[in-house]
Design a protein around this motif. Sequence first.
Motif, PDB file in Angstrom:
ATOM      1  N   ILE A 190      -4.474  15.002  13.143  1.00  0.00           N
ATOM      2  CA  ILE A 190      -5.503  16.014  12.845  1.00  0.00           C
ATOM      3  C   ILE A 190      -4.953  17.154  11.993  1.00  0.00           C
ATOM      4  N   PHE A 191      -3.710  17.031  11.503  1.00  0.00           N
ATOM      5  CA  PHE A 191      -3.116  18.135  10.745  1.00  0.00           C
ATOM      6  C   PHE A 191      -3.901  18.422   9.471  1.00  0.00           C
ATOM      7  N   ARG A 192      -4.165  17.392   8.689  1.00  0.00           N
ATOM      8  CA  ARG A 192      -4.959  17.607   7.473  1.00  0.00           C
ATOM      9  C   ARG A 192      -6.089  16.591   7.439  1.00  0.00           C
ATOM     10  N   PHE A 196     -12.800  20.027   9.243  1.00  0.00           N
ATOM     11  CA  PHE A 196     -11.943  20.689  10.222  1.00  0.00           C
ATOM     12  C   PHE A 196     -12.554  22.032  10.591  1.00  0.00           C
ATOM     13  N   GLU A 200     -11.242  32.448  11.406  1.00  0.00           N
ATOM     14  CA  GLU A 200     -10.822  33.374  10.351  1.00  0.00           C
ATOM     15  C   GLU A 200     -11.230  34.814  10.667  1.00  0.00           C
ATOM     16  N   TYR A 248      -6.506  34.733  -5.345  1.00  0.00           N
ATOM     17  CA  TYR A 248      -7.076  35.968  -4.805  1.00  0.00           C
ATOM     18  C   TYR A 248      -6.046  36.837  -4.081  1.00  0.00           C
ATOM     19  N   LEU A 266       0.519  26.549  10.004  1.00  0.00           N
ATOM     20  CA  LEU A 266      -0.420  26.608  11.124  1.00  0.00           C
ATOM     21  C   LEU A 266      -1.520  27.609  10.783  1.00  0.00           C
ATOM     22  N   ARG A 272      -5.901  40.014   0.457  1.00  0.00           N
ATOM     23  CA  ARG A 272      -6.792  39.597  -0.631  1.00  0.00           C
ATOM     24  C   ARG A 272      -7.178  40.767  -1.523  1.00  0.00           C
ATOM     25  N   GLU A 305      -6.554  38.945   5.598  1.00  0.00           N
ATOM     26  CA  GLU A 305      -7.201  37.748   6.145  1.00  0.00           C
ATOM     27  C   GLU A 305      -6.234  36.847   6.918  1.00  0.00           C
ATOM     28  N   ALA A 308      -6.725  30.821  10.523  1.00  0.00           N
ATOM     29  CA  ALA A 308      -6.062  29.800  11.343  1.00  0.00           C
ATOM     30  C   ALA A 308      -6.915  28.545  11.427  1.00  0.00           C
TER      31      ALA A 308
HETATM   32  N1  GAP Z   1      -9.770  31.511   3.752  1.00  0.00           N
HETATM   33  C1  GAP Z   1      -8.423  31.191   3.497  1.00  0.00           C
HETATM   34  C2  GAP Z   1      -8.109  29.780   3.727  1.00  0.00           C
HETATM   35  O1  GAP Z   1      -8.985  28.954   3.945  1.00  0.00           O
HETATM   36  P1  GAP Z   1      -6.134  28.069   3.829  1.00  0.00           P
HETATM   37  O2  GAP Z   1      -4.657  28.319   3.918  1.00  0.00           O
HETATM   38  O3  GAP Z   1      -6.625  27.152   2.779  1.00  0.00           O
HETATM   39  O4  GAP Z   1      -6.785  29.528   3.691  1.00  0.00           O
HETATM   40  C3  GAP Z   1      -6.415  28.314   6.399  1.00  0.00           C
HETATM   41  O5  GAP Z   1      -6.632  27.557   5.226  1.00  0.00           O
HETATM   42  C4  GAP Z   1      -6.074  27.415   7.567  1.00  0.00           C
HETATM   43  O6  GAP Z   1      -7.066  26.403   7.730  1.00  0.00           O
HETATM   44  C5  GAP Z   1      -4.765  26.644   7.387  1.00  0.00           C
HETATM   45  O7  GAP Z   1      -3.651  27.426   7.766  1.00  0.00           O
HETATM   46  C6  GAP Z   1      -4.973  25.473   8.332  1.00  0.00           C
HETATM   47  O8  GAP Z   1      -4.680  25.840   9.664  1.00  0.00           O
HETATM   48  C7  GAP Z   1      -6.466  25.210   8.208  1.00  0.00           C
HETATM   49  N2  GAP Z   1      -6.709  24.116   7.254  1.00  0.00           N
HETATM   50  C8  GAP Z   1      -6.813  24.197   5.916  1.00  0.00           C
HETATM   51  N3  GAP Z   1      -7.046  22.991   5.371  1.00  0.00           N
HETATM   52  C9  GAP Z   1      -7.085  22.100   6.400  1.00  0.00           C
HETATM   53  C10 GAP Z   1      -7.303  20.687   6.502  1.00  0.00           C
HETATM   54  N4  GAP Z   1      -7.564  19.940   5.433  1.00  0.00           N
HETATM   55  N5  GAP Z   1      -7.283  20.114   7.736  1.00  0.00           N
HETATM   56  C11 GAP Z   1      -7.053  20.867   8.843  1.00  0.00           C
HETATM   57  N6  GAP Z   1      -6.853  22.198   8.802  1.00  0.00           N
HETATM   58  C12 GAP Z   1      -6.868  22.823   7.606  1.00  0.00           C
END
Ligand code: GAP
Length: 453
Positions: A190-192, A196, A200, A248, A266, A272, A305, A308
Amino acid sequence: MTEPAKAKVDMEKLVSLCRRRGFIFPSSEIYGGLSSCWDYGPLGVELKRNIKDAWWRAVVQQRDDMVGLDSSILMHPQTWEASGHVEGFSDPLVECKGCHLRWRSDELEGDRCPECGGELTEPRLFNLMFKTFMGPVEDEAGMVYLRPETAQGMFVNFENILNTTRKRLPFGIAQIGKSFRNEVTTGNFIFRSREFEQMEIEYFVRPGADKQWFDYWVEERVNWYVSLGIKRENLKLHPHAKEELAHYARECSDVNYLFPMGWAELEGIANRGDFDLVQHAASSGKGLSYYDEEAKEHIVPYIIEPSAGVDRTFLALLCDAYDEDEAEGEKRVLLHLHPDLAPIKAAVLPLSRKEHLASFAKEIYADLRQQWMVGYDDAQSIGRRYRRQDEIGTPFCVTADFESLEDKQVTIRERDSLRQIRVPIESLKVTLAAKLGGEDLFVLPEGGKVWKE
Ligand code: GAP
C-alpha cells in the motif's frame, strides 16, 4: 545514534499477515485484482479509522488554532490550472519498443528496459491526474479531474473559513480524504497506489513567521508518530535540496520511515509561501487575503503544509509493531500496536463453551462492546486464542473461567508482558479503560489481585 540499516520485518510477512487476518485484500480479487488497488478488511478498516481519529484528535480537537474541512473530490477544473497541476504534475515516461512496458525515466538505472533489455523511447511527460466527465456528454466541457491532493480544497475555502470561524493568524485547516494519482510505477504493497488517503494540514501564518512555523510543524509531526509507538530510530528527516523542491515550495522536509524496502517518505512538510492563495486569487478574481489588525493592512498569508498519507502511516505502524517471540513455550507473532490504534481493544475468552459459562462471558462481551470494539472467541485452546489476539494486536484478553461464576471475577492478560491480574467484574470496565489509557497492569482496583507475574 547509529541508525538501523534494515527494517525488522520483510514485506512478504506483512502482506501475508494482512491477507490472512483480514486487514487488507487485493481489490476486486475474484476478478484477479486491480493493479495497486487495495481493500481494507474488517480489522484494516478499524486500524485505519483509529489512525485518522488519532490524527484528528491531535491536530483539530486538541488545538484551538485548527478547524476541519471535508471538501469534494471533484473540483472546478480551473483549480488545477491555477495550482500548476495541469502543466506540471507529471512524471517523465519512457516506453520499451520491444515489450511496451512503461517506466519512469528518472527512476531507471540504465538506458534499456529493465524487463526485456529492449530499446526505450525518448521520455515524454505523463500527467498523473485521472480524468472523468460530469454529466451525460463526454466532451472537454464536462471534463473534471479526480483530485490528486486534498490541499486545494482547503485553499479555495480559505475565505469561507475565515468568514465563518473568525480565526486569526496563525491558524490551520485540516482535512482527511481520498486522492488519486495515475502513478506510473506503483508497488510495495500500500506504499504507492493510485487511490489513497491523505491527512493534510494547511497552516496559515504571517510572512516572516513561516520559518519558525515550518520548524515547529516538522518537530510536531515527528513527535506524533513517536507518540503512537513508532520507534524514533526508524524515522529520519530528509530536508529537500533546492533542485528537489516542488514548484510551489520554498522549503520542504520529508519525514522518512525505514520501510522493508528501505527509507522512504511517510509525510512531507512544505513551506508553500503565498503561492496557492496568489494563484487562486488571480485565477478566480477573488481577493484571497487577510486583514491584519496589527499592521492595519491586507496581507497574503504564507502556508505551512504537513501532508501525510493514511495508507503509508498504516504500513509504517504495522512494520514497527510487528514482532516475533516466544510465549508459554510457543512461538508467537504479535503486533505491539498502541491501544488507541489496536483494531480490537479487548477479547473476551470463556475457558469453556459450556452453557452457563458461555452466557456469563457473553454478558461481559455485550457490556464491553458498548464502549469499545471487543472480540469474542471460544474456539480451540486458550493458548491458541491468546495467540490469535496477539497476532492482531489486541492489547488485553479477558478470560472467564468456572471460578468466575462463583467469585464474579475475571482475569485480564496483557499482550506485551503476558502478565495477568484478576479483577471483580464490577470494576472491569474502569480497569480496562485505565489500562488502555496506559496505567500499569499491576495498579489494582479494589478487590483485584496479581494473577501472573
Ligand atoms: N499536498 C502536498 C502533497 O500531496 P505529496 O508529497 O505528493 O504532497 C503527501 O503527498 C503524502 O501523501 C506523501 O507523503 C504520502 O504519504 C502520500 N502519498 C502521496 N502519493 C501517494 C501514493 N501514490 N500512494 C500512497 N500514498 C501517497
